[in-house]
Structure formats: C-alpha cells, structure tokens
Design an enzyme around this catalytic site. Structure first.
Site, PDB file in Angstrom:
ATOM      1  NE  ARG A   1      16.257  41.760  32.968  1.00 35.72           N
ATOM      2  CZ  ARG A   1      15.464  40.789  33.361  1.00 35.72           C
ATOM      3  NH1 ARG A   1      14.366  41.080  34.056  1.00 35.72           N
ATOM      4  NH2 ARG A   1      15.739  39.522  33.077  1.00 35.72           N
TER       5      ARG A   1
ATOM      6  CG  HIS B   1      14.481  40.825  39.861  1.00 30.48           C
ATOM      7  ND1 HIS B   1      15.519  41.118  39.022  1.00 30.48           N
ATOM      8  CD2 HIS B   1      13.523  40.271  39.074  1.00 30.48           C
ATOM      9  CE1 HIS B   1      15.231  40.749  37.786  1.00 30.48           C
ATOM     10  NE2 HIS B   1      14.008  40.222  37.802  1.00 30.48           N
TER      11      HIS B   1
END
Length: 336
Positions: free
Chosen positions: A245, A293
């Site tokens: 993250r 991502h």
C-alpha cells in the site's frame, strides 16, 4: 437454510458446487461497477455475502453472518462495526501471492540491471555496455517487512535464486494455519528466512539490505511507518519495493530520499492517489519503476479460479461448523 448473495464475477463450475451444498440458496447479482445497494428482499434474508465492496445498506442486513471479500485488502470493512454485530469476515489472502511475488522478483532484476536505462538507450540507439547493466541479484540480501502469504512466496522464489532473505515481523515467524495457500507455494512452516527481526530491531534489519520489500497491510499502526528515519537506515545502494500500500511510506520522505540519494531507487505498484496524477514527480525519476497497481490484479487468468476455490472451501466450512480460512480478527476489522 443459508442464503448467499454473490456480487462478484462468476466461476460457473464452482458456483454450481456451492449451490449443491445442503441447505444453501444462492442469489447472484450483476457485479457492481461502483457503489451499490441491495434490494430490500435480499437485505432482509442474506446470511452470507461474497463481494469486493460491501453494499451501502450493509448496516440494514440484520441476518448477515459472514462476508467473504474478493480482495486481500479489507479497509472497506473497517468502519462498518461488523465485530460488534457478530458478523465474521474473511479476505482473499493467498489468492494474489504468486503474482505479487513474481512482480517482486521482476522489479528486483529490473532495478539491479537498470533496465529502464537500457530501454532509454534502445529508444535513442545508444550502445552502452556499462557495468551497471550487468549486475546480478544472486548473493544480495532482501528484507521482507511482513511475512504473510506474499512475503512467504517471495521468500521461496528468492531462496531458489541464491538470495539471502531477512524478515521483519512483530514478534516471530509462525506456522500458517487456517489460511488459504496455493499448492506448492510459500513457506507454510516459516522455515525459509535466513534471519528474523522483530519490533525494536528496525535499524539492524534495514541497515543490511540491498532490497526492502513491503508486504504488510495498511492499518492505523502501519500507515506512514516508513519515514525519513527508516529511509536513512537503508544503505544508499538499497532499493525499495512497495506492492503493498502506497501510504505505508510517507510521500514527502520518499520524494526527498530519491532526490537526495538516500536510496538507489524504487519500484512502486501502490500509490498515494488513484490514478497517480500525470504531473506527479515520481513518474520522472530515472531510477523509479511505476506500475498501476497490477502486481496482483483481479484480471489475472487465475484470479477467478483461486478466489472461488477459497469461497467454496469456506462455504463448506461454514456449513460444517469449521473455522473459516482467512478470518479477520476484530482488531483487523477495526483498523488496528
């Protein structure tokens, strides 16, 4: 009778197997593309919900007993008060392990050999056989901060490549129980690390690394855990990899570390903004690899098979009164 609502892409074979379980009734709704609400008749009777994102009216689902997520992250459940309602939740931990571990290895090789530099030379017709393009990662030391499924599968691949694996965890490396693991992957027994560091030993862990790989969830405790202090602890020759993250690393601290050469570079698959603005400075560092991502994408050809295998296993466990795989603790659901 257990009423199951599925708000996910469908794997027909496994959907059929679940529908054949005793005392189970299935309801499939179209996969939501954004915020959604369930119709009143489903709100009243749903016991089990399989989804990526919970519906906006989940607080009205008085019969709800268990939520199975199709994602490893579970921040979308953190403010819903599920533990206080007695609602269990489980995530898709393990489904993305192999894909993200492969991304980690690919980025390590790309960073070590400066493949970005080679591609720039290719585009301009430059013939340059400098030593920086001929490095190996064998014999280097990789530090994995967090040792869940992603960390363990990364460790398995790296050990096969002759890399020293150091691990940073809160207390100790433990055997994995009641968690989804793809066959022949990872380190279920926790025996692969060459050295294990625990809370309070951050400097000893960071100061010996060639690569730092972040492999832990974002919580109130871990958000911003990597700042100037930690980045200064790394050798100036070390690379940072963040497939976990973005906000685990303080944004301004990372920018300063790259500008001032505290670290050698970074590979980033998770970010501070979605999408990352085109004018963000991280795009333009020659020693940074930015991916959107996709390291553990739900568009992988294996994602549906794995996430539905997990749900099928958990549905059978629920029917027989066994503990769920990947069940999240009250502390995790409360963002701690």
């Amino acid at each position: 009778m257990k009423n199951i609502v599925v708000a996910m892409k469908i794997d027909e074979q496994r959907l059929q197997k679940i529908s054949e379980l005793p005392n189970v009734q299935m309801e499939v709704i179209p996969e939501p593309s954004g915020p959604y609400t369930l119709p009143p008749e489903l709100v009243r009777k749903t016991h089990i919900l399989f989804c990526e994102l919970p519906p906006l009216n989940i607080s009205d689902m008085d019969a709800l007993e268990w939520v199975q997520l199709g994602s490893s992250g579970y921040a979308q459940l953190a403010s819903l008060g599920l533990p206080a309602r007695g609602v269990a939740a489980s995530n898709a931990l393990g489904v993305f392990d192999t894909a993200i571990a492969e991304w980690n290895v690919a980025m390590m090789i790309n960073l070590a050999r400066d493949v970005r530099g080679l591609i720039r030379h290719q585009e301009t017709g430059v013939w340059d056989r400098s030593a920086r393009f001929q490095r190996e990662i064998r014999g280097s030391t990789a530090g994995i901060w967090g040792y869940g499924g992603i960390g363990r599968e990364t460790a398995r691949l790296l050990k096969a490549m002759g890399i020293h694996v150091h691990v940073m965890v809160r207390e100790s490396v433990k055997q994995r129980n009641a968690q989804y693991v793809q066959p022949n992957t990872g380190d279920p027994q926790g025996v692969l690390p060459d050295q294990v560091f625990v809370s309070g030993q951050e400097e000893s862990f960071l100061s010996a690394l060639d690569f730092l790989i972040l492999a832990l969830p974002i919580t109130n405790v871990t958000k911003g855990m990597i700042g100037e202090r930690e980045l200064h602890m790394l050798p100036s020759t070390a690379f940072l990899l963040n497939p976990a993250r973005g906000p685990l690393v303080q944004e301004e601290a990372l920018l300063r570390a790259l500008r001032e050469g505290w670290i050698a570079g970074a590979a980033l698959d998770t970010h501070y903004y979605y999408p990352m603005p085109a004018d963000h400075p991280l795009w333009r560092f020659p020693n940074v690899i930015m991916t959107p991502h996709i390291s553990g994408s739900s568009l992988s050809p294996y994602y549906l098979q794995r996430v539905w295998d997990l749900f099928l296993e958990n549905a059978m466990r629920d029917c027989s009164g066994q503990p769920l795989l990947n069940e999240l603790s009250p502390a995790q659901l409360n963002g701690l």
